[in-house]
Design an enzyme around this catalytic site. Structure first.
Site, PDB file in Angstrom:
ATOM      1  N   LYS A  38      48.571  38.437  70.319  1.00 54.66           N
ATOM      2  CA  LYS A  38      48.617  37.134  70.996  1.00 54.66           C
ATOM      3  C   LYS A  38      48.311  36.000  70.014  1.00 54.66           C
ATOM      4  O   LYS A  38      47.761  36.252  68.922  1.00 54.66           O
ATOM      5  CB  LYS A  38      47.590  37.121  72.134  1.00 54.66           C
ATOM      6  CG  LYS A  38      46.159  37.315  71.664  1.00 54.66           C
ATOM      7  CD  LYS A  38      45.210  37.589  72.819  1.00 54.66           C
ATOM      8  CE  LYS A  38      43.790  37.793  72.317  1.00 54.66           C
ATOM      9  NZ  LYS A  38      42.901  38.326  73.367  1.00 54.66           N
ATOM     10  N   TYR A 260      36.145   8.518  56.095  1.00 58.44           N
ATOM     11  CA  TYR A 260      36.009   7.604  57.238  1.00 58.44           C
ATOM     12  C   TYR A 260      34.556   7.436  57.645  1.00 58.44           C
ATOM     13  O   TYR A 260      33.802   8.409  57.707  1.00 58.44           O
ATOM     14  CB  TYR A 260      36.796   8.137  58.434  1.00 58.44           C
ATOM     15  CG  TYR A 260      38.293   8.052  58.251  1.00 58.44           C
ATOM     16  CD1 TYR A 260      38.911   6.846  57.949  1.00 58.44           C
ATOM     17  CD2 TYR A 260      39.081   9.186  58.392  1.00 58.44           C
ATOM     18  CE1 TYR A 260      40.284   6.773  57.786  1.00 58.44           C
ATOM     19  CE2 TYR A 260      40.460   9.126  58.241  1.00 58.44           C
ATOM     20  CZ  TYR A 260      41.061   7.914  57.936  1.00 58.44           C
ATOM     21  OH  TYR A 260      42.410   7.843  57.781  1.00 58.44           O
ATOM     22  N   MET A 309      42.431  13.899  59.078  1.00 58.56           N
ATOM     23  CA  MET A 309      43.560  14.621  59.667  1.00 58.56           C
ATOM     24  C   MET A 309      44.255  15.524  58.644  1.00 58.56           C
ATOM     25  O   MET A 309      44.607  16.658  58.930  1.00 58.56           O
ATOM     26  CB  MET A 309      44.579  13.636  60.263  1.00 58.56           C
ATOM     27  CG  MET A 309      45.643  14.329  61.093  1.00 58.56           C
ATOM     28  SD  MET A 309      46.912  13.217  61.729  1.00 58.56           S
ATOM     29  CE  MET A 309      45.979  12.217  62.874  1.00 58.56           C
TER      30      MET A 309
END
Ligand SMILES: *Cc1c(COP(=O)(O)O)cnc(C)c1O
Length: 364
Positions: A38, A260, A309
């Site tokens: 899975k 950041y 990100m």
């Protein structure tokens, strides 16, 4: 050829074969083996993994959702495929693809009964012995059995259940209670004259810790990257290595921030390396601020500040390195379990989150 990212997940099929052999040796030769593939084989590459496992001789596959089984069938996987968690209104597609649904509620059973008026329908009945996710409670089984007897075109392939904490020695009594409840449950089918071809209950750590519950089949993710609780059985080899390269090295003076919101502020002169992997690739923000470290020339470099990100920044003040050098997030020496543990999660969460942008390289 489309471009490939430098950040790669290397998948070692010989380690997979090794693990399969080790786990197979724990069971009787008569016991069947269901490989659980899975979530893209736990974030790796379900097609390559399933093909290799079919060659190695597994008897069955399991996927969570029907769409995962569809992918396997589209790539020529022939062995039976159990769908652990089929969703509503997909029975038609499931049967056309020759997948076998788990029936875990009366609604699902009703749908199957309707289909069985025109065709034989293979099903697996799940019994809830304590996990309280899916499955019939033992007290509901008499009604299930009655419905099965009234609808002989339903082809009962197996009855199964799932252990709550098979990797945890503290939970022995709970798991043993589940096994006893499962034994009682299957006894009711037998008494009613229903033959159960396969009973199965153990996952990977269950195979190792609950030999009395192997029954006719075991289910396993083959220790792809360790067990759910973040431990690794020393006999098994992690099959995946997540690697990248240094993009840039910055020299920082005391008081300069990193990333950041200046999630880290240099307390002295430092060297900081920027790496091309971020939360879009599965290194989520839980690893921010030193909760995990990567390995550069075999030395740990901890994550500084907040994960971005597409990037992370790591401390290389005391590591001799330059742009382009290899960086290991985890491999067979530095385990995914270890990486995950520092941030309070488990290897399964780390690996299944590895994003599609990360290049997969499969080594035979
Ligand atoms: C995921 C899953 C497994 C496999 O568990 P591992 O610990 O990875 O071997 C087995 N059974 C069920 C029902 C599962 O959901």
């Amino acid at each position: 050829m489309p471009l490939k990212n430098k950040t790669t997940l290397e998948i070692d099929l010989s380690a997979l074969a090794h693990n399969y052999k080790i786990l197979r040796a724990e069971t009787s030769p008569k016991t069947k083996f269901m490989a659980v593939v899975k979530a893209n084989a736990y974030g790796s590459d379900s097609i390559q993994i399933a093909k290799k496992l079919e060659d190695l001789g597994v008897d069955y596959f399991a996927v969570a959702y029907a769409l995962e089984g569809e992918v396997l069938r589209a790539h020529g996987i022939q062995k039976p495929i159990l769908v652990l968690h089929p969703q509503r209104d997909q029975l038609d597609e499931i049967l056309k693809l020759n997948l076998e649904p788990t029936i875990y509620s009366f609604k699902g059973l009703e749908e199957v009964i309707a289909y069985s008026q025109n065709q034989r329908v293979p099903i697996h009945i799940k019994v809830n012995t304590g996990l309280n996710r899916l499955g019939f409670k033992p007290s509901e089984l008499d009604s299930v059995i009655e419905l099965l007897k009234m609808n002989p075109s339903i082809d009962l392939k197996s009855v199964y259940s799932h252990l709550i904490a098979s990797e945890d020695s503290q939970s022995k009594a709970i798991c043993q209670g589940q096994i006893a409840a499962f034994n009682k449950s299957v006894e009711r089918f037998k008494k009613a004259g229903i033959t159960i071809p396969l009973r199965h209950m153990t996952n990977t750590s269950g195979i190792l810790n609950y030999k009395e519950a192997h029954f006719e089949m075991v289910r396993s993710g083959i220790g792809l990257y360790g067990f759910a609780n973040g431990t690794y059985d020393s006999h098994l080899k992690p099959i995946g290595s997540l690697k990248t390269v240094i993009s840039k090295i910055n020299q920082l003076s005391k008081g300069e921030g990193v990333g950041y919101n200046s999630g880290f502020v240099a307390d002295k002169a430092m060297r900081v390396a920027t790496l091309p992997i971020g939360h879009a690739d599965g290194i989520t923000r839980i690893y921010s601020k030193g909760k995990a470290a990567v390995w550069i020339h075999n030395q740990p470099a901890e994550i500084l500040g907040n994960v971005c990100m597409d990037m992370i920044m790591v401390n290389v003040t005391s590591i001799e390195c330059q742009e382009g050098d290899e960086v290991i997030l985890f491999d067979q020496t530095h385990s995914a379990c270890e990486f995950a543990e520092g941030a309070g999660t488990i290897s399964y969460e780390l690996i299944t989150a590895i994003g599609p942008r990360v290049n997969r390289i499969v080594k035979q």
